[in-house]
Design a protein around this motif. Structure first.
Motif, PDB file in Angstrom:
ATOM      1  N   ASN A  87       0.329  -1.385   0.273  1.00 15.50           N
ATOM      2  CA  ASN A  87       0.051   0.390  -0.084  1.00 15.50           C
ATOM      3  C   ASN A  87       0.505   1.420   0.131  1.00 15.50           C
ATOM      4  N   GLN A  88       0.563   2.160  -1.400  1.00 17.18           N
ATOM      5  CA  GLN A  88       1.016   3.418  -1.305  1.00 17.18           C
ATOM      6  C   GLN A  88       0.942   4.728  -0.204  1.00 17.18           C
ATOM      7  N   ASP A  89      -0.798   4.792   0.335  1.00 13.75           N
ATOM      8  CA  ASP A  89      -1.169   5.345   0.910  1.00 13.75           C
ATOM      9  C   ASP A  89      -0.055   5.658   1.884  1.00 13.75           C
ATOM     10  N   ARG A  90      -1.014   7.224   2.428  1.00 16.33           N
ATOM     11  CA  ARG A  90       0.054   7.719   3.733  1.00 16.33           C
ATOM     12  C   ARG A  90      -1.057   8.592   4.730  1.00 16.33           C
ATOM     13  N   ALA A  91      -1.470   8.283   5.137  1.00 16.25           N
ATOM     14  CA  ALA A  91      -2.033   8.702   6.252  1.00 16.25           C
ATOM     15  C   ALA A  91      -2.607  10.647   5.842  1.00 16.25           C
ATOM     16  N   THR A  92      -3.446  10.988   6.228  1.00 12.44           N
ATOM     17  CA  THR A  92      -3.894  13.277   6.477  1.00 12.44           C
ATOM     18  C   THR A  92      -4.206  13.533   7.958  1.00 12.44           C
ATOM     19  N   LEU A  93      -3.485  14.100   7.937  1.00 14.31           N
ATOM     20  CA  LEU A  93      -4.022  14.255   9.048  1.00 14.31           C
ATOM     21  C   LEU A  93      -5.640  14.493   9.222  1.00 14.31           C
ATOM     22  N   ALA A  94      -6.144  14.995   8.527  1.00 17.41           N
ATOM     23  CA  ALA A  94      -8.057  15.064   8.404  1.00 17.41           C
ATOM     24  C   ALA A  94      -8.883  14.237   8.581  1.00 17.41           C
ATOM     25  N   ASP A  95      -7.490  12.921   8.744  1.00 19.55           N
ATOM     26  CA  ASP A  95      -7.975  10.883   8.568  1.00 19.55           C
ATOM     27  C   ASP A  95      -8.321  11.039  10.236  1.00 19.55           C
ATOM     28  N   GLY A  96      -7.479  11.570  11.213  1.00 17.25           N
ATOM     29  CA  GLY A  96      -7.364  11.605  12.324  1.00 17.25           C
ATOM     30  C   GLY A  96      -6.939  10.802  12.957  1.00 17.25           C
ATOM     31  N   GLY A 130      -0.986   2.554  28.773  1.00 13.49           N
ATOM     32  CA  GLY A 130      -2.046   1.806  28.611  1.00 13.49           C
ATOM     33  C   GLY A 130      -3.210   2.551  27.411  1.00 13.49           C
ATOM     34  N   VAL A 131      -1.808   3.782  26.846  1.00 10.57           N
ATOM     35  CA  VAL A 131      -2.566   4.173  25.475  1.00 10.57           C
ATOM     36  C   VAL A 131      -2.318   4.087  24.373  1.00 10.57           C
ATOM     37  N   TRP A 132      -2.491   3.435  23.517  1.00  6.55           N
ATOM     38  CA  TRP A 132      -2.077   3.072  22.011  1.00  6.55           C
ATOM     39  C   TRP A 132      -2.727   4.349  20.948  1.00  6.55           C
ATOM     40  N   ILE A 133      -1.963   4.467  20.268  1.00  7.57           N
ATOM     41  CA  ILE A 133      -2.382   5.549  19.054  1.00  7.57           C
ATOM     42  C   ILE A 133      -1.431   5.266  18.025  1.00  7.57           C
ATOM     43  N   ALA A 134      -2.818   5.373  16.832  1.00  7.65           N
ATOM     44  CA  ALA A 134      -2.036   4.839  15.448  1.00  7.65           C
ATOM     45  C   ALA A 134      -2.691   5.800  14.265  1.00  7.65           C
ATOM     46  N   PRO A 135      -2.232   5.977  13.028  1.00 12.23           N
ATOM     47  CA  PRO A 135      -3.586   6.311  11.653  1.00 12.23           C
ATOM     48  C   PRO A 135      -4.534   5.758  12.247  1.00 12.23           C
ATOM     49  N   ALA A 136      -5.354   6.668  11.749  1.00 15.65           N
ATOM     50  CA  ALA A 136      -7.432   6.521  11.882  1.00 15.65           C
ATOM     51  C   ALA A 136      -7.234   5.514  10.599  1.00 15.65           C
ATOM     52  N   HIS A 159     -11.744   7.198  17.584  1.00 11.89           N
ATOM     53  CA  HIS A 159     -11.354   7.785  16.872  1.00 11.89           C
ATOM     54  C   HIS A 159     -11.546   9.033  16.988  1.00 11.89           C
ATOM     55  N   GLY A 160     -10.696  10.025  16.397  1.00 14.25           N
ATOM     56  CA  GLY A 160     -10.944  11.182  17.068  1.00 14.25           C
ATOM     57  C   GLY A 160      -9.973  12.144  16.353  1.00 14.25           C
ATOM     58  N   GLN A 161      -9.678  13.472  17.511  1.00 18.45           N
ATOM     59  CA  GLN A 161      -8.689  14.595  16.404  1.00 18.45           C
ATOM     60  C   GLN A 161      -7.959  15.593  17.543  1.00 18.45           C
TER      61      GLN A 161
END
Length: 266
Positions: A87-96, A130-136, A159-161
């Motif tokens: 997959n060549q796609d990259r997340a954007t900030l708008a994705d959350g 205990g709190v983990w984060i990743a692009p949406a 899912h959030g910003q």
């Protein structure tokens, strides 16, 4: 970069060339292909035993020939890997962002370890204990993993910003080890060279097979360590973009002749 271990090469070979045959490959064919990669028979058999113990492969005879097939777990891992590796796609900030919060009783510490291991494998960073984060965009893969391993009862996904406070790019550097990732990307580029220095036209099929399997094996782990973070949050001239361009350029050159060699070796 360090040479790939035989079992990692075997997983690559199975992922590329066994799934079209229902996930099965004869021992004789695997030994032949691995010999092209410079791996001797003893190392192949030892690596198969390890993959069998881990539940990735299981023995099955077909047409009188001894062989191994991918387990359901192995097929699921490779299918999920396809979405990340190619997959060549990259997340954007708008994705959350996707947040994973889990709570596991002390009596089930093994499941807590499995959760942490799997979230790390998927590319999550940690914002706090205990709190983990990743692009949406990893939400589907995360849900699939939790259900597959029967861990969905211990975790919640949100899912959030990012609203405030501080510099998000600076925080991302704390949540993920970008320095290590940059070193690994640079090693990949150094090992596989500029794409223009490796044309496919003057390579035979066997050479393309060897180069492509090693290329893919070295590349495979990088999209997991880098979960496709938004470009706005990455350092200028991020080497990961050059590494991805190199991988996909060489893949386009070598994949077809490599497959021809793998098929004729069957």
């Amino acid at each position: 970069m360090e040479s790939a271990q035989p079992r990692h090469l075997i997983v690559t070979v199975y992922g590329l060339y066994a799934r079209g045959e229902g996930g099965w490959m004869s021992v004789a064919r695997l030994i032949s292909l691995m010999a092209d990669l410079g791996v001797d028979q003893a190392a192949v058999r030892s690596s198969i035993s390890r993959l069998k113990r881990r539940g990735m492969l299981r023995p099955r005879r077909q047409g009188g020939a001894a062989g191994y097939e991918l387990s359901e777990e192995g097929l699921a891992i490779l299918k999920e890997g396809d979405r990340r590796i190619f997959n060549q796609d990259r997340a954007t900030l708008a994705d959350g962002w996707l947040l994973a919060v889990f709570s596991v009783p002390e009596s089930e510490r093994n499941k807590r370890h499995t959760l942490r291991t799997q979230l790390t494998r998927l590319g999550f960073g940690t914002t706090a204990p205990g709190v983990w984060i990743a692009p949406a965009h990893l939400s589907g893969a995360t849900e699939d993993m939790l259900r597959r391993l029967d861990l969905n009862g211990y975790a919640d996904l949100f899912h959030g910003q990012h609203l405030a406070f501080g510099d998000l790019a600076e925080k991302v550097r704390r949540w993920w080890d970008l320095d290590q990732l940059e070193r690994l990307y640079a090693e990949f580029v150094g090992a596989h060279g500029p794409a223009e220095d490796a044309p496919a036209d003057d390579q035979d099929d066997r050479s393309a097979f060897v180069k492509y399997v090693r290329l893919l094996t070295d590349w495979r782990r990088l999209p997991y360590l880098d979960p496709g973070l938004p470009a706005e949050l990455l350092p200028d001239n991020w080497v990961g973009i050059r590494a991805a361009d190199l991988f996909f350029t060489l893949q386009a050159q070598w994949a077809r002749p490599a497959e021809r060699h793998a098929v004729t070796s069957s």
